[in-house]
Design an enzyme around this catalytic site. Structure first.
Site, short mmCIF file in Angstrom:
data_model
loop_
_atom_site.label_atom_id
_atom_site.label_comp_id
_atom_site.label_asym_id
_atom_site.label_seq_id
_atom_site.Cartn_x
_atom_site.Cartn_y
_atom_site.Cartn_z
CB THR A 17 18.38 39.16 73.85
OG1 THR A 17 17.29 38.50 74.53
CG2 THR A 17 17.88 40.47 73.26
CD1 TRP A 18 20.05 31.75 74.50
CD2 TRP A 18 19.36 30.80 72.60
NE1 TRP A 18 20.07 30.39 74.69
CE2 TRP A 18 19.66 29.78 73.53
CE3 TRP A 18 18.90 30.43 71.33
CZ2 TRP A 18 19.52 28.42 73.24
CZ3 TRP A 18 18.77 29.09 71.03
CH2 TRP A 18 19.06 28.09 71.98
CG ASP A 46 12.21 36.74 72.13
OD1 ASP A 46 11.04 36.49 72.48
OD2 ASP A 46 13.15 35.94 72.29
CE1 TYR A 51 16.44 32.34 75.76
CE2 TYR A 51 16.26 34.61 75.03
CZ TYR A 51 15.96 33.27 74.87
OH TYR A 51 15.18 32.88 73.81
CD GLN A 160 10.48 33.13 70.59
OE1 GLN A 160 11.50 32.73 71.12
NE2 GLN A 160 9.91 34.28 70.92
CE1 TYR A 188 14.77 28.05 68.78
CE2 TYR A 188 12.41 28.36 69.07
CZ TYR A 188 13.54 27.55 69.13
OH TYR A 188 13.41 26.24 69.55
#
Length: 274
Positions: A17-18, A46, A51, A160, A188
């Site tokens: 969801t960055w 995630d 963010y 991660q 990611y």
């Protein structure tokens, strides 16, 4: 499916969801995308307190309203918040923004000045309180992981990391280390924030398979046991494209062509970050 802890598995393809939740004009489409992904089985979501300075967690919370219990929810804490004193407050902030009473997985976003032993203790206390179910780390290399384990961190569920066709360094040391220690890797930026899609080599190989370059890059990441990919998708159509990648099986010829175009580094390199 990938094990993240003893007796618990999650989908190998989740949702990142960055940069989501930062543009009002995209909000409804992003919420719909997250919900559609969950409906398609991409039930690992995630996010992080970093963010959008919390805006992304708020968006995720809105998207998961009414479906929270079907999702494996992950968030991450700033390194400066990883102490005994500050981690509980950071966790409470994330829970409030997400509109939930617990996180399924809570990660140290990257290593900072707080000793790893203190972070392990803080995570363990949150776990005992029921605020988090599992904990892990992000952006830690092999030396850091060895130090983490020595500091009492054998309960770490995952690391991660930045891992994709152009960032293959972890294959030399970190991924084998994680596998030996029973920890998953969460990849990611599996399409390098879209930059991989401009690769003529990737496009050519993908065209021969009748798939998109993004799907090929995702399928390649998912070929590894113990690896979870968390691409971001802001529309329902993009989510559906990502989901189809999980069904692609790459043969030896395709893997060989990708190895030739995107070779593993010849020697060890430090873990890279974005």
């Amino acid at each position: 499916m990938v094990h993240v802890a003893q007796y618990e598995t999650v989908p190998c393809l989740g949702q990142g969801t960055w940069n989501m939740g930062e543009r009002p004009g995209r909000r409804n489409a992003e919420i719909d995308a997250i919900r559609a992904g969950a409906d398609l089985g991409m039930t690992l979501v995630d996010t992080a307190e970093m963010y959008g300075d919390g805006a992304t967690e708020q968006l995720v919370g809105e998207a998961l309203h009414g479906i929270r219990d079907k999702v494996f929810l992950v968030s991450k804490a700033y390194p400066q918040n990883a102490s005994i004193e500050r981690l509980p407050r950071a966790c409470e902030g994330s829970l409030r923004r997400l509109g939930t009473d617990r996180l399924d997985l809570y990660l140290l976003h990257w290593r900072g000045g707080v000793p790893l032993a203190e972070t392990v203790e803080a995570m363990t206390l949150l776990q005992a309180s029921g605020k988090i179910r599992h904990w892990g780390v992000s952006n830690l290399d092999v030396d850091d992981m060895n130090e983490l384990v020595k500091a009492g961190g054998r309960g770490c569920a995952t690391d991660q990391i930045l891992y994709n066709l152009t960032r293959r360094g972890p294959e030399r040391d970190l991924l084998p280390w994680l596998g030996t220690h029973g920890m998953s890797a969460m990849a990611y930026s599996p399409v390098e924030q879209g930059r991989l899609l401009r690769s003529s080599q990737l496009s050519s190989i993908a065209a021969g398979l009748n798939v998109t370059p993004a799907q090929l890059a995702l399928a390649w990441t998912l070929r590894m046991p113990g690896v979870i990919a968390i691409p971001k998708a802001g529309t329902i159509a993009h989510v559906a494209e990502n989901r189809a990648a999980a069904d692609i099986v790459l043969d030896d010829g395709t893997l060989g062509a990708l190895d030739a175009s995107f070779p593993i580094p010849r020697g060890p390199i430090a873990l890279q970050m974005l």
